[in-house]
Motif scaffolding. Structure first.
Motif, PDB file in Angstrom:
ATOM      1  N   MET A   1       0.631  -1.203   0.053  1.00  0.00           N
ATOM      2  CA  MET A   1      -0.048   0.016   0.062  1.00  0.00           C
ATOM      3  C   MET A   1       0.949   1.122   0.073  1.00  0.00           C
ATOM      4  O   MET A   1       1.685   1.425   0.730  1.00  0.00           O
ATOM      5  CB  MET A   1      -0.906   0.195   1.322  1.00  0.00           C
ATOM      6  CG  MET A   1      -2.126  -0.461   0.913  1.00  0.00           C
ATOM      7  SD  MET A   1      -3.389  -0.210   2.233  1.00  0.00           S
ATOM      8  CE  MET A   1      -4.739  -1.004   1.759  1.00  0.00           C
ATOM      9  N   GLN A   5      -2.550   5.759  -0.496  1.00  0.00           N
ATOM     10  CA  GLN A   5      -3.807   4.779   0.219  1.00  0.00           C
ATOM     11  C   GLN A   5      -3.854   5.092   1.540  1.00  0.00           C
ATOM     12  O   GLN A   5      -5.080   5.017   1.921  1.00  0.00           O
ATOM     13  CB  GLN A   5      -3.636   3.276  -0.085  1.00  0.00           C
ATOM     14  CG  GLN A   5      -3.882   2.999  -1.915  1.00  0.00           C
ATOM     15  CD  GLN A   5      -3.250   1.545  -1.808  1.00  0.00           C
ATOM     16  OE1 GLN A   5      -1.837   1.241  -1.570  1.00  0.00           O
ATOM     17  NE2 GLN A   5      -4.093   0.695  -2.448  1.00  0.00           N
ATOM     18  N   PRO A  28      -9.563  -6.367   6.738  1.00  0.00           N
ATOM     19  CA  PRO A  28      -9.477  -5.077   6.025  1.00  0.00           C
ATOM     20  C   PRO A  28      -9.276  -4.052   6.966  1.00  0.00           C
ATOM     21  O   PRO A  28      -9.424  -4.119   8.279  1.00  0.00           O
ATOM     22  CB  PRO A  28     -11.001  -4.959   5.360  1.00  0.00           C
ATOM     23  CG  PRO A  28     -11.403  -6.591   5.491  1.00  0.00           C
ATOM     24  CD  PRO A  28     -10.696  -7.068   6.620  1.00  0.00           C
ATOM     25  N   ASN A  39     -15.714  -2.756   9.083  1.00  0.00           N
ATOM     26  CA  ASN A  39     -14.842  -3.027   7.901  1.00  0.00           C
ATOM     27  C   ASN A  39     -14.770  -2.103   6.785  1.00  0.00           C
ATOM     28  O   ASN A  39     -16.144  -1.718   6.374  1.00  0.00           O
ATOM     29  CB  ASN A  39     -14.948  -4.294   7.621  1.00  0.00           C
ATOM     30  CG  ASN A  39     -14.237  -5.384   8.579  1.00  0.00           C
ATOM     31  OD1 ASN A  39     -13.737  -5.152   9.405  1.00  0.00           O
ATOM     32  ND2 ASN A  39     -14.700  -6.551   8.491  1.00  0.00           N
ATOM     33  N   THR A  42     -12.339  -2.554   1.328  1.00  0.00           N
ATOM     34  CA  THR A  42     -11.021  -2.839   0.524  1.00  0.00           C
ATOM     35  C   THR A  42     -10.385  -3.973   1.018  1.00  0.00           C
ATOM     36  O   THR A  42     -10.783  -4.842   1.737  1.00  0.00           O
ATOM     37  CB  THR A  42     -10.088  -1.338   1.021  1.00  0.00           C
ATOM     38  OG1 THR A  42      -9.004  -1.338   0.426  1.00  0.00           O
ATOM     39  CG2 THR A  42      -9.948  -1.376   2.468  1.00  0.00           C
ATOM     40  N   LYS A  43      -9.026  -4.030   0.544  1.00  0.00           N
ATOM     41  CA  LYS A  43      -8.354  -5.430   0.682  1.00  0.00           C
ATOM     42  C   LYS A  43      -8.226  -5.710   1.867  1.00  0.00           C
ATOM     43  O   LYS A  43      -7.856  -4.866   2.707  1.00  0.00           O
ATOM     44  CB  LYS A  43      -7.225  -5.535  -0.170  1.00  0.00           C
ATOM     45  CG  LYS A  43      -6.048  -4.548   0.119  1.00  0.00           C
ATOM     46  CD  LYS A  43      -4.902  -4.697  -0.794  1.00  0.00           C
ATOM     47  CE  LYS A  43      -4.007  -5.785  -0.181  1.00  0.00           C
ATOM     48  NZ  LYS A  43      -2.631  -6.183  -0.178  1.00  0.00           N
ATOM     49  N   VAL A  44      -7.972  -6.895   2.219  1.00  0.00           N
ATOM     50  CA  VAL A  44      -7.540  -7.689   3.445  1.00  0.00           C
ATOM     51  C   VAL A  44      -6.005  -7.412   3.616  1.00  0.00           C
ATOM     52  O   VAL A  44      -5.386  -7.542   2.446  1.00  0.00           O
ATOM     53  CB  VAL A  44      -7.807  -9.135   3.706  1.00  0.00           C
ATOM     54  CG1 VAL A  44      -7.052  -9.711   4.893  1.00  0.00           C
ATOM     55  CG2 VAL A  44      -9.201  -9.588   3.667  1.00  0.00           C
ATOM     56  N   LEU A  45      -5.570  -6.838   4.694  1.00  0.00           N
ATOM     57  CA  LEU A  45      -4.157  -6.465   4.717  1.00  0.00           C
ATOM     58  C   LEU A  45      -2.958  -7.483   4.895  1.00  0.00           C
ATOM     59  O   LEU A  45      -3.446  -8.612   5.774  1.00  0.00           O
ATOM     60  CB  LEU A  45      -3.955  -5.525   6.075  1.00  0.00           C
ATOM     61  CG  LEU A  45      -4.872  -4.038   5.879  1.00  0.00           C
ATOM     62  CD1 LEU A  45      -4.858  -3.075   7.084  1.00  0.00           C
ATOM     63  CD2 LEU A  45      -4.322  -3.344   4.674  1.00  0.00           C
ATOM     64  N   ASP A  46      -1.951  -7.530   4.528  1.00  0.00           N
ATOM     65  CA  ASP A  46      -0.777  -8.422   4.733  1.00  0.00           C
ATOM     66  C   ASP A  46       0.323  -7.602   5.348  1.00  0.00           C
ATOM     67  O   ASP A  46       0.264  -6.584   5.563  1.00  0.00           O
ATOM     68  CB  ASP A  46      -0.485  -9.212   3.439  1.00  0.00           C
ATOM     69  CG  ASP A  46       0.092  -8.365   2.236  1.00  0.00           C
ATOM     70  OD1 ASP A  46       0.677  -7.276   2.679  1.00  0.00           O
ATOM     71  OD2 ASP A  46      -0.033  -8.580   0.973  1.00  0.00           O
ATOM     72  N   ASP A  49       1.491  -4.993   3.573  1.00  0.00           N
ATOM     73  CA  ASP A  49       0.765  -3.611   3.747  1.00  0.00           C
ATOM     74  C   ASP A  49       1.173  -2.827   4.928  1.00  0.00           C
ATOM     75  O   ASP A  49       1.328  -1.815   4.964  1.00  0.00           O
ATOM     76  CB  ASP A  49      -0.588  -4.079   3.625  1.00  0.00           C
ATOM     77  CG  ASP A  49      -0.975  -4.602   2.190  1.00  0.00           C
ATOM     78  OD1 ASP A  49      -0.514  -4.006   1.175  1.00  0.00           O
ATOM     79  OD2 ASP A  49      -1.971  -5.333   2.286  1.00  0.00           O
TER      80      ASP A  49
END
Length: 383
Positions: A1, A5, A28, A39, A42-46, A49
């Motif tokens: 990200m 973002q 997320p 929530n 948007t995308k699930v954070l890794d 990120d």
């Protein structure tokens, strides 16, 4: 990200009026809106990120502290839109970040619902004024309102000690110097040691965490300064017990005597979700230290303070549960929220049931026939 973002996430927080943004691996980005987690779409954070997000907002010094200590806290300005209090920490080998939004706009006594008597009490030239409550109960906002009132109406030198600085105060009628622990000064205790040489009229201690800080704050209040402080306690009586218990047993009688003369007031507060409109509302317990209250403190009879508050309404005092009940009866909060935040839940539960209402939660309504109609069915759940 990317930084772009993180900007989008912070924009969402500001526009929606969320109090917090939670960022953690495997979920997320999540905001806390009016007390509830939501929530974001948007995308699930890794892990990658989280590292990018951390680096986008965390100063070098705090990155070093995170590396060495496993966690760090700091203030973060998002342009002119808002400020955030940020906590970055390690969990399960990854990073997690919580950003709490601090509104830029200072609020008035009327807007946050603080009792009018506050304005009279903070005009006093000396003494200790405590604001207490759990994390996220609005203590910082209440204190900022009081500091701003003094700043606008009196010529005083105010010195604040905060970790981190949350609300920035411009010099108005008063001079306001704000010291950030870890940046401007190593600790609260060190800041308090030095403050008496800085010709202060008003001192704000962001958090009275330890014996040394409490001792120095009481001493400052005794020596002719108005001292504001916060503690993570619920209720006025528990606040006094917490201060006394911080001292060794052989010093506790002495600190009781000191508190009985130095303490002006204890405001204990809770924030609750509203049901009449979107948003939150504060409930307050208010203890004004009269000669009778001072005697109870001195004689270690804090267990009688709640009764004294009840009979001290002419001095502007009120119990937390009485204010919660008035908010409930005014249709502003639910019965369940009222009972969850109360000091004596069983008493309020019984009062709801005596009105022929239920709370709407099995564990609070079972074994009680009062909240049922003539046919034995539950009455309408309490609003």
């Amino acid at each position: 990200m990317s930084t772009m973002q993180i900007d989008r996430l912070l924009d969402t927080v500001v526009k929606q009026g969320a109090s917090d943004l939670h960022l953690t691996v495997g979920r997320p980005p999540t905001i806390r809106l009016h007390g509830h987690l939501r929530n974001l779409a948007t995308k699930v954070l890794d892990s990658d990120d989280m590292v990018s997000l951390m680096k986008a907002i965390t100063p070098e010094r705090n990155q070093q502290e995170l590396q060495e200590e496993g966690g760090t806290d700091f203030g973060f300005a998002y342009g002119e839109a808002a400020r955030f209090r940020v906590s970055v920490f390690r969990q399960r080998g990854d990073l997690a970040i919580v950003l709490r939004q601090i509104p830029n706009r200072l609020l008035t006594f009327e807007q946050i619902g603080l009792p009018a008597i506050c304005q009279e009490l903070i005009r006093r030239p000396r003494g200790m004024f405590l604001v207490t409550g759990p994390t996220g109960s609005g203590k910082t906002t209440s204190l900022a309102t009081m500091i701003d009132f003094i700043n606008q109406t009196m010529d005083r030198h105010l010195v604040t000690m905060e970790d981190p600085i949350e609300y920035y105060h411009k010099h108005k009628k008063s001079i306001v110097n704000q010291r950030e622990v870890g940046n401007d000064v190593p600790s609260f205790a060190e800041a308090l040691r030095r403050v008496l040489r800085q010709d202060p009229d008003v001192i704000l201690v962001g958090e009275m965490r330890d014996l040394e800080t409490i001792e120095a704050a009481v001493r400052a209040a005794e020596t002719g300064h108005l001292v504001f402080g916060t503690l993570h306690t619920t209720g006025a009586a528990k606040t006094i017990d917490r201060l006394v218990d911080a001292f060794p047993v052989n010093q506790q009688n002495q600190i009781r005597v000191q508190l009985s003369t130095a303490l002006i007031c204890v405001v204990s507060q809770q924030l609750l979700s509203r049901i009449d409109q979107p948003g939150m509302v504060a409930a307050y317990e208010f203890l004004v230290v009269t000669p009778a209250i001072a005697n109870l403190i001195r004689e270690a009879k804090t267990f009688r303070i709640d009764s004294a508050i009840q009979t001290g309404k002419k001095f502007g005092m009120q119990l937390l549960d009485d204010h919660l009940w008035s908010l409930y009866m005014g249709g502003k909060i639910s019965a369940e929220e009222m009972i969850d935040k109360s000091k004596n839940p069983s008493d309020l539960r019984d009062k709801v049931h005596k009105l022929g209402r239920t709370i709407g939660r099995t564990d609070l309504d079972e074994d009680d026939d009062i909240g049922k109609d003539a046919g034995g069915k539950p009455a309408a759940a309490g609003r």
